[in-house]
Scaffold this motif. Structure first.
Motif: not given
Length: 308
Positions: A216-236
């Motif tokens: 996607p376009k350059r910038g900052v985003y609110a995201v999440w991912a499944d890490l080691n079986g756990k949903r983890v929030s973050g920013m990209m």
């Protein structure tokens, strides 16, 4: 779900959905659901025929075409919908030069099709001469039924892979999500970076996107991912680090909240929920840190409201 890379030696009666299905968006799902209904009515399974690479890459190699999903993701989505068999065939110059009539006789008939489902703008055969009207005529000639689904839309917007790509390139995550029926994703491998984020108290996973994946376009985003079986929030952050570099390769970096662990070398899929802001150059580290703190608060609020 079976995935076959060649035509079967014995005909297996099926309903066949035709298309590239990049992203398997809401329009694709409507077509596939119709195919499932036809398959149930006829007492057979639903099959899908897709080509690799994307035909446009062979027909127009000078164009840069970035995709919404990897082959593995497409197959996963198709399986979840209920597709029984995917014929995943190579798209070559020879295939591109196949006439519409030959395509039906040499590809579709050996698959055992008794009904075909296509979208209103489906084209096939040399120079795209085949269209829904022609496949309907060929269906009558060879004894298989054809369903042609009209354009699907949401809020007056036609759902298509190209419109989703355009939305992502403009950073419109909300629109892209509404057309996809889920948040857009970005998959890649975690690689070593400059490790500046760690020094600032915001360690990041530097992600090398899979080849041909649309970023996607350059910038900052609110995201999440499944890490080691756990949903983890973050920013990209997708950008060129203008605070530290005058010119730099566009990088994808994700800071995960409340996570510690070694992700180097692992493959992760990031789900993009909302765009927070444009990329910008800051007057020093303190100004950057103040903004990162604001970004985190905003991202956490968005993700709390979204991830239920």
């Amino acid at each position: 779900m079976q995935v076959r890379t060649s035509l079967p030696t014995n005909k297996e009666p099926c309903v066949l959905a035709l298309g590239n299905f990049d992203g398997v968006h809401l329009g694709h799902r409507r077509l596939l659901e119709h195919g499932l209904g036809q398959a149930m009515r006829l007492g057979v399974g639903l099959s899908v025929l897709i080509f690799e690479p994307h035909p446009l890459k062979v027909l127009f190699p000078e164009r840069e075409l970035k995709l919404l999903s990897t082959t593995r993701e497409r197959l996963s989505y198709l399986e979840a919908i209920g597709v029984q068999t995917v014929y995943h065939l190579p798209f070559t110059r020879e295939m591109a030069n196949t006439s519409p009539e030959q395509f039906v006789e040499k590809i579709l008939l050996p698959l055992g099709v008794i009904h075909v489902v296509v979208g209103f703008n489906y084209s096939f055969g040399a120079q795209g001469r085949g269209n829904p009207e022609l496949i309907q005529a060929l269906g009558k000639k060879h004894g298989f039924g054809v369903s042609v689904l009209q354009a699907q839309s949401i809020g007056g917007r036609v759902i298509s892979s190209s419109s989703i790509r355009k939305a992502l390139l403009h950073g419109d995550i909300i629109l892209a999500s509404s057309l996809l029926g889920r948040p857009p994703c970005l998959r890649g491998t975690v690689i070593h970076g400059e490790e500046r984020g760690r020094q600032l108290g915001y360690p990041t996973a530097n992600i090398l996107p899979e080849e041909d994946y649309l970023v996607p376009k350059r910038g900052v985003y609110a995201v999440w991912a499944d890490l080691n079986g756990k949903r983890v929030s973050g920013m990209m952050n997708i950008g060129m680090k203008p605070t530290f570099h005058d010119l730099y390769t566009t990088m994808v970096e994700v800071h995960f909240f409340d996570f510690s662990g070694d992700l180097y070398g692992s493959e992760i899929m990031v789900h993009i929920v909302e765009r927070l802001r444009d990329e910008r150059k800051f007057n020093g580290i303190n100004e950057l840190l103040m903004q990162l703190n604001k970004d985190r608060v905003k991202a956490e609020q968005i993700l709390r409201e979204t991830l239920v």
